[in-house]
Design an enzyme around this catalytic site. Structure first.
Site, PDB file in Angstrom:
ATOM      1  N   GLU A   1       0.817  -1.230   0.025  1.00  0.00           N
ATOM      2  CA  GLU A   1      -0.020  -0.027  -0.069  1.00  0.00           C
ATOM      3  C   GLU A   1       0.811   1.098  -0.144  1.00  0.00           C
ATOM      4  OE1 GLU A   1      -0.333  -2.657   1.729  1.00  0.00           O
ATOM      5  OE2 GLU A   1      -2.322  -3.293   1.198  1.00  0.00           O
TER       6      GLU A   1
ATOM      7  N   HIS B   1     -11.806  -6.490   8.141  1.00  0.00           N
ATOM      8  CA  HIS B   1     -12.680  -5.989   6.817  1.00  0.00           C
ATOM      9  C   HIS B   1     -13.751  -5.264   7.182  1.00  0.00           C
ATOM     10  CE1 HIS B   1     -10.526  -9.591   5.400  1.00  0.00           C
ATOM     11  NE2 HIS B   1     -10.283  -8.941   4.319  1.00  0.00           N
TER      12      HIS B   1
END
Lengths: 305, 221
Positions: free
Chosen positions: A36, A107
Site C-alpha cells: 500500500e 474488513h
C-alpha cells in the site's frame, strides 16, 4: 475524439513510461505489488509528471489495509503546504470502508477518525448512489488529495438507490438535508444516514419530528448547515460508524457545544462503534457497530433530556 | 504520437484501470483528435471478428469500438438494447423475437438487417457456439427489421448467453460484405456497425480506428 489508436504494450513499466512521455493517453492496468505504501507513493510521484494528470488509487484494498500506506498518505497531505503551493498531488484515493459484512477486524474498519486529523486532505463519504457518483466526479476533476470513503455495506444495497443525473457533480463541503424535522437533529454520514432516516420514521410514529443531515463531506465540513439545524431543533445526536472514542463525532460535538451552546436544550449525544475491533461473529458485529435500534435509543434519551 | 493537453472524455467500456493517469482539462474543451490507448496484451487478429470470440473478456475492448450487438452490457443494464431496440419472449418460452433499430448502417453503408443477424449467429463459432447452437433450432428472418430465434426448448437463460459478454453471438457482422470479400478479406479489413470504423491493423502491434460519424447512439445509456 476523431481517431482511436489501441497499441499493444504488454510490459507494464513500458506502458507507464509511454504515458509519462505523452505517447499514449490511457493505459490499461498499471498494477503493482500489493504494497500500500508503494501504491500511494507511486500515485504521489506519478501526479508530478503533469498538472493535467489525475490519479485514482482504486482501493489500496480495504480501508483496513490502508495503515501501511499511512506514511505516504501523511507525506502527500503535506505537499501543497511544504512546496508553498508549487506542487499539488492531484490524487483521489478510494477506500472501501466499514462493516456489516461479517468481515471481522480486518474488513470492517472505519478510519476517518484518524484521517480527519491530517490537514491537507479532503475526506468525503457518500450515503446514496447519486452522491457516490457526484462526489467521485468532483474529486477526480479537482486539484489536491481527496480520500473517498465508500461504505461497503451500501454497495449494491437498495437502500442507497438514487437516480444519478448525467454529469452529476457534488461540491465539496455541502451537507444535504435528507429529512426535515423540528425536535431533534441527527447529524450523520455514510451508512448511519440510513439508520437515522429509519429512526426518524420510527420516532415520527411516536410524535417526534426528527431532522436528518447527511454531511457527505467531513473535510471541508459544512458547519453552517449543522448550526442552522441545531438552532432549529436545539437537540443533536451525531451518528457515525467509526468508534465513538476518537471518532469524528467528538469534533462535531465539541464544535456544536462551543458555537451553539445557547441554542442547546440537551447535551450533544453520539452513536458509533464500541471501542474495540469488530468481531467476526454476527452477534459481536451487531453488538459493536451502530444500528437503527441504537440510534433510536440514543435519540429518545436526547429527546427526553 | 498523441501529444496533447486537452480534455479526454473517458471511454466508459475501455477504462478498467487499477491506477492510471487521465489528462483532465476544462469541461468545455474540444475533444482530442486522437486518443491512444496502451493495451496490456498483444492484439490478436481474431479479436477483430466477433465470430471468433473466445471465453474471455479481452476481445470485447475491441468489439465495443468496432462492432455493435443486438443487445449488450452497458452502464445502464446488463442487457442494453443496441442494434435491437426491443425484444420479447413468446408465452411458451421457445421463441425470442428482436425488433431491429431502423436506419442503422455498417461502416460501408450497408443497412443492418435481420439477414445479418441470422448470418452472424450461424457464422459464430466462438466459445459459446456449442451451447447456443445446441439449443437454437432456427433463426427466422421475418422481415428486414424482425428476426425470431426458435429454441428447441424453453431456455430462460437465453439472453444471459446471447445478450451479454458470455458469448459474441449477438455481435453483428455484414453478410453481404463478408460474402463478397471472403473470410480472409474480412480479417484484413473488418467492417462493423460500431462507433469506430477500421483504418489499419498491424497484428500484435497496433489497431487504428476512426470515429464513425453515422453511429446511431449519441449518448451513453
Amino acid at each position: 475524439m476523431k481517431r482511436l489508436v489501441i497499441r499493444s504494450i504488454p510490459e507494464e513499466s513500458t506502458r507507464a513510461a509511454a504515458l509519462k512521455r505523452g505517447e499514449i493517453d490511457i493505459v490499461y492496468f498499471i498494477n503493482g505489488p500489493i504494497a500500500e505504501d508503494f501504491i500511494m507513493g507511486t500515485a504521489n510521484g506519478f501526479s508530478r509528471f503533469s498538472e493535467a494528470i489525475r490519479v485514482v488509487v482504486e482501493g489500496a484494498e480495504f480501508a483496513d489495509y490502508f495503515w501501511p500506506a499511512a506514511e505516504q498518505m501523511v507525506e502527500m497531505s503535506h505537499e501543497y503546504w511544504r512546496t508553498n503551493g508549487q506542487f499539488v498531488p492531484n490524487v483521489t484515493v478510494r477506500l472501501a470502508s466499514g462493516g456489516y459484512i461479517g468481515g471481522g477486524l480486518y474488513h470492517s474498519q472505519n478510519i476517518e477518525g484518524w484521517l480527519t486529523t491530517l490537514p491537507g486532505l479532503r475526506i468525503v463519504v457518500p450515503a446514496f448512489a447519486d452522491d457516490a457518483a457526484g462526489l467521485l466526479r468532483t474529486a477526480i476533476r479537482s486539484r489536491g488529495v481527496t480520500v473517498y470513503l465508500e461504505p461497503k455495506f451500501l454497495y449494491n444495497n437498495p437502500m442507497a438507490r438514487a437516480k444519478v443525473p448525467e454529469e452529476f457533480a457534488v461540491p465539496f463541503g455541502k451537507a444535504r438535508l435528507r429529512r426535515e424535522g423540528t425536535n431533534l437533529t441527527i447529524v450523520a454520514y455514510g451508512t448511519p444516514v440510513h439508520f437515522a432516516l429509519e429512526a426518524a420514521r420510527l420516532l415520527e410514529a411516536e410524535g417526534k419530528s426528527v431532522e436528518v443531515l447527511d454531511l457527505r463531506s467531513l473535510v471541508p465540513l459544512d458547519f453552517d448547515a449543522v448550526l442552522a439545524s441545531v438552532r432549529k431543533t436545539s437537540r443533536v445526536l451525531v451518528a457515525h460508524e467509526d468508534k465513538v472514542h476518537g471518532g469524528f463525532g467528538g469534533e462535531l460535538a465539541a464544535r456544536i457545544q462551543a458555537e451553539a451552546f445557547p441554542f442547546l436544550d440537551a447535551p450533544v449525544a453520539r452513536v458509533g462503534s464500541e471501542f474495540t475491533p469488530v468481531g467476526f461473529s454476527r452477534v459481536l458485529e451487531r453488538a459493536i457497530l451502530p444500528s437503527t435500534d441504537k440510534v433510536v435509543a440514543a435519540a429518545k434519551k436526547v429527546l427526553e433530556y | 504520437m498523441a501529444r496533447r493537453r486537452r480534455a479526454l472524455r473517458p471511454l466508459a467500456p475501455l477504462i478498467l484501470m487499477a491506477l492510471t493517469g487521465l489528462r483532465a482539462g476544462p469541461a468545455d474543451a474540444q475533444p482530442a483528435p486522437t486518443v491512444t490507448v496502451a493495451a496490456h496484451v498483444t492484439l490478436a487478429t481474431r479479436w477483430l471478428d466477433p465470430a471468433e470470440t473466445d471465453a474471455e473478456i479481452t476481445p470485447f475492448m475491441l468489439f465495443y469500438a468496432l462492432h455493435d450487438a443486438l443487445v449488450k452490457p452497458m452502464p445502464a443494464a446488463l442487457n442494453t438494447p443496441s442494434l435491437a431496440e426491443s425484444w420479447s419472449m413468446s408465452r411458451d418460452g421457445r421463441t425470442w423475437e428482436f425488433v431491429l433499430r431502423k436506419g442503422v448502417r455498417f461502416h460501408n453503408g450497408d443497412p443492418v438487417t435481420a439477414d445479418d443477424v441470422k448470418f452472424s449467429f450461424e457464422r459464430y463459432r466462438g466459445a459459446a457456439a456449442p451451447l447456443l447452437k445446441e439449443r437454437v433450432r432456427d433463426v427466422q428472418v421475418v422481415d428486414p427489421s424482425h428476426v425470431r430465434f426458435h429454441l428447441k426448448d424453453p431456455w430462460p437463460d437465453f439472453m444471459t448467453f446471447y445478450g451479454t459478454s458470455a458469448s459474441g453471438a449477438a455481435w453483428i457482422v455484414p453478410k453481404k460484405y463478408i460474402e463478397k470479400v471472403g473470410e480472409d478479406g474480412f480479417r484484413r479489413a473488418p467492417v462493423g456497425a460500431g462507433p469506430y470504423r477500421f483504418v489499419s491493423f498491424q497484428p500484435g502491434i497496433e489497431l487504428v480506428l476512426e470515429a464513425f460519424d453515422q453511429y446511431w447512439r449519441r449518448r451513453r445509456p
